[in-house]
Motif scaffolding. Structure first.
Motif, PDB file in Angstrom:
ATOM      1  N   UNK A   1       0.828  -1.209   0.000  1.00 19.86           N
ATOM      2  CA  UNK A   1       0.000   0.000   0.000  1.00 19.86           C
ATOM      3  C   UNK A   1       0.858   1.253   0.000  1.00 19.86           C
ATOM      4  N   UNK A   2       0.237   2.391  -0.328  1.00 21.03           N
ATOM      5  CA  UNK A   2       0.891   3.676  -0.118  1.00 21.03           C
ATOM      6  C   UNK A   2       0.925   3.958   1.381  1.00 21.03           C
ATOM      7  N   UNK A   3       1.926   4.679   1.807  1.00 17.63           N
ATOM      8  CA  UNK A   3       2.077   4.962   3.234  1.00 17.63           C
ATOM      9  C   UNK A   3       0.875   5.702   3.796  1.00 17.63           C
ATOM     10  N   UNK A   4       0.221   6.517   2.969  1.00 20.51           N
ATOM     11  CA  UNK A   4      -0.873   7.351   3.467  1.00 20.51           C
ATOM     12  C   UNK A   4      -2.231   6.661   3.355  1.00 20.51           C
ATOM     13  N   UNK A   5      -2.260   5.421   2.865  1.00 21.04           N
ATOM     14  CA  UNK A   5      -3.517   4.670   2.817  1.00 21.04           C
ATOM     15  C   UNK A   5      -3.894   4.185   4.210  1.00 21.04           C
ATOM     16  N   UNK A   6      -5.186   4.036   4.455  1.00 18.56           N
ATOM     17  CA  UNK A   6      -5.636   3.471   5.726  1.00 18.56           C
ATOM     18  C   UNK A   6      -5.085   2.058   5.882  1.00 18.56           C
ATOM     19  N   UNK A   7      -4.733   1.722   7.104  1.00 20.42           N
ATOM     20  CA  UNK A   7      -4.165   0.401   7.356  1.00 20.42           C
ATOM     21  C   UNK A   7      -5.196  -0.699   7.154  1.00 20.42           C
ATOM     22  N   UNK A   8      -4.789  -1.718   6.425  1.00 14.92           N
ATOM     23  CA  UNK A   8      -5.588  -2.934   6.279  1.00 14.92           C
ATOM     24  C   UNK A   8      -4.861  -4.065   6.992  1.00 14.92           C
ATOM     25  N   UNK A   9      -5.527  -5.204   7.147  1.00 11.31           N
ATOM     26  CA  UNK A   9      -4.871  -6.341   7.779  1.00 11.31           C
ATOM     27  C   UNK A   9      -3.668  -6.785   6.962  1.00 11.31           C
ATOM     28  N   UNK A  10      -3.768  -6.698   5.641  1.00 11.44           N
ATOM     29  CA  UNK A  10      -2.638  -7.073   4.790  1.00 11.44           C
ATOM     30  C   UNK A  10      -1.451  -6.138   5.021  1.00 11.44           C
ATOM     31  N   UNK A  11      -1.731  -4.830   5.061  1.00  9.78           N
ATOM     32  CA  UNK A  11      -0.643  -3.878   5.271  1.00  9.78           C
ATOM     33  C   UNK A  11      -0.027  -4.056   6.655  1.00  9.78           C
ATOM     34  N   UNK A  12      -0.850  -4.280   7.664  1.00 13.73           N
ATOM     35  CA  UNK A  12      -0.328  -4.502   9.015  1.00 13.73           C
ATOM     36  C   UNK A  12       0.608  -5.704   9.039  1.00 13.73           C
ATOM     37  N   UNK A  13       0.212  -6.780   8.352  1.00 17.63           N
ATOM     38  CA  UNK A  13       1.036  -7.985   8.339  1.00 17.63           C
ATOM     39  C   UNK A  13       2.339  -7.752   7.596  1.00 17.63           C
ATOM     40  N   UNK A  14       2.262  -7.062   6.452  1.00 13.89           N
ATOM     41  CA  UNK A  14       3.475  -6.780   5.690  1.00 13.89           C
ATOM     42  C   UNK A  14       4.406  -5.848   6.460  1.00 13.89           C
ATOM     43  N   UNK A  15       3.841  -4.841   7.104  1.00  9.60           N
ATOM     44  CA  UNK A  15       4.649  -3.916   7.892  1.00  9.60           C
ATOM     45  C   UNK A  15       5.306  -4.643   9.055  1.00  9.60           C
ATOM     46  N   UNK A  16       4.562  -5.516   9.716  1.00  8.08           N
ATOM     47  CA  UNK A  16       5.117  -6.284  10.820  1.00  8.08           C
ATOM     48  C   UNK A  16       6.280  -7.154  10.364  1.00  8.08           C
ATOM     49  N   UNK A  17       6.109  -7.805   9.208  1.00  6.19           N
ATOM     50  CA  UNK A  17       7.191  -8.642   8.676  1.00  6.19           C
ATOM     51  C   UNK A  17       8.428  -7.808   8.362  1.00  6.19           C
ATOM     52  N   UNK A  18       8.216  -6.609   7.796  1.00  8.78           N
ATOM     53  CA  UNK A  18       9.351  -5.753   7.437  1.00  8.78           C
ATOM     54  C   UNK A  18      10.046  -5.208   8.678  1.00  8.78           C
ATOM     55  N   UNK A  19       9.274  -4.864   9.692  1.00  2.46           N
ATOM     56  CA  UNK A  19       9.881  -4.430  10.944  1.00  2.46           C
ATOM     57  C   UNK A  19      10.668  -5.565  11.589  1.00  2.46           C
ATOM     58  N   UNK A  20      10.189  -6.788  11.427  1.00  2.63           N
ATOM     59  CA  UNK A  20      10.926  -7.945  11.941  1.00  2.63           C
ATOM     60  C   UNK A  20      12.275  -8.095  11.244  1.00  2.63           C
ATOM     61  N   UNK A  21      12.334  -7.711   9.958  1.00  4.20           N
ATOM     62  CA  UNK A  21      13.614  -7.736   9.245  1.00  4.20           C
ATOM     63  C   UNK A  21      14.611  -6.814   9.940  1.00  4.20           C
ATOM     64  N   UNK A  22      14.170  -5.587  10.251  1.00  7.03           N
ATOM     65  CA  UNK A  22      15.058  -4.645  10.925  1.00  7.03           C
ATOM     66  C   UNK A  22      15.440  -5.134  12.314  1.00  7.03           C
ATOM     67  N   UNK A  23      14.476  -5.678  13.032  1.00 10.40           N
ATOM     68  CA  UNK A  23      14.773  -6.183  14.374  1.00 10.40           C
ATOM     69  C   UNK A  23      15.779  -7.329  14.317  1.00 10.40           C
ATOM     70  N   UNK A  24      15.649  -8.196  13.330  1.00  7.81           N
ATOM     71  CA  UNK A  24      16.583  -9.309  13.194  1.00  7.81           C
ATOM     72  C   UNK A  24      17.987  -8.796  12.894  1.00  7.81           C
ATOM     73  N   UNK A  25      18.074  -7.754  12.061  1.00 12.09           N
ATOM     74  CA  UNK A  25      19.378  -7.174  11.762  1.00 12.09           C
ATOM     75  C   UNK A  25      20.004  -6.580  13.018  1.00 12.09           C
ATOM     76  N   UNK A  26      19.230  -5.790  13.746  1.00 10.26           N
ATOM     77  CA  UNK A  26      19.739  -5.148  14.961  1.00 10.26           C
ATOM     78  C   UNK A  26      20.213  -6.197  15.966  1.00 10.26           C
ATOM     79  N   UNK A  27      19.466  -7.302  16.073  1.00  6.43           N
ATOM     80  CA  UNK A  27      19.816  -8.345  17.035  1.00  6.43           C
ATOM     81  C   UNK A  27      21.161  -8.984  16.737  1.00  6.43           C
ATOM     82  N   UNK A  28      21.610  -8.923  15.481  1.00  6.37           N
ATOM     83  CA  UNK A  28      22.871  -9.547  15.105  1.00  6.37           C
ATOM     84  C   UNK A  28      24.053  -8.580  15.111  1.00  6.37           C
ATOM     85  N   UNK A  29      23.807  -7.317  15.465  1.00  2.24           N
ATOM     86  CA  UNK A  29      24.876  -6.325  15.488  1.00  2.24           C
ATOM     87  C   UNK A  29      25.588  -6.333  16.839  1.00  2.24           C
TER      88      UNK A  29
END
Length: 212
Positions: A62-90
């Motif tokens: 979705x576009x960042x300014x679109x209302x959040x849907x369950x799909x966007x929430x799930x995709x955003x959560x997965x992407x944030x997990x990518x960053x968290x996984x990277x930070x955990x290995x630093x």
């Protein structure tokens, strides 16, 4: 889930770096684009760069300014997990500058609002919160986190209104905010913005003052 080994590593070795910059690319881009558009314009000895790669070149559909849907929430959560996984290995005690451009900037802001503060800073080139004011969005107390956010009144992806809302929310979360608006600037990273990132990294590598 992307691990550190799948990200592009540039600059100083992680183990001896004085600061680590996680730099997330925008929609339709790649780590290589960030290397060409941003890294080559920096003079950053002592800095290790970690450039994560989004599956399909997008952190969420979705576009960042679109209302959040369950799909966007799930995709955003997965992407944030990518960053968290990277930070955990630093290396645990090394400061981290969480940075990004466009969709990567939005992702970096969301990381701060979900998981901040941390030892380091936030640098968001042309970013905003993901979703709308009517959505339930996490807003952690990030007291003292240095946060730089930039925007333009002529950017085709991040409206100035959404940029302004993000500035207000970071301020309400007690981040130490600097916000720059560049009139008529296109969807790009200007030399003035590069200078802020340069000086932010220098703050950690040479104990210099923050540029805000």
């Amino acid at each position: 889930m992307t691990k550190l080994g799948a990200a592009v590593l540039k600059g100083n070795a992680l183990e001896s770096a004085k600061v680590i910059c996680i730099l997330s690319h925008g929609r339709g881009q790649s780590p290589e684009a960030m290397e060409d558009d941003i890294l080559r314009r920096l003079d950053a000895p002592g800095v290790a760069f970690v450039l994560p790669r989004a599956a399909g070149k997008s952190w969420y559909d979705a576009k960042a300014v679109d209302a959040l849907t369950e799909k966007t929430k799930a995709q955003l959560s997965d992407s944030l997990d990518v960053l968290r996984a990277l930070v955990a290995e630093l290396p645990a005690k090394t400061p981290v500058v969480m940075a990004g451009f466009s969709q990567g900037a939005c992702l970096s802001i969301e990381y701060a609002m979900h998981f901040g503060p941390w030892n380091g800073a936030l640098v968001a080139f042309t970013g905003c919160r993901v979703g709308t004011l009517d959505d339930e969005r996490p807003a952690k107390d990030v007291t003292g986190l240095p946060a730089y956010i930039s925007g333009s009144d002529a950017d085709s992806w991040i409206p100035i209104s959404a940029f302004s809302e993000a500035v207000q929310e970071l301020g309400a979360a007690r981040a130490r905010v600097r916000a720059d608006v560049f009139p008529l600037r296109g969807h790009e990273v200007s030399e003035a913005e590069i200078s802020v990132l340069q000086n932010t990294l220098t703050h950690f590598t040479e104990s210099a003052g923050l540029p805000w």
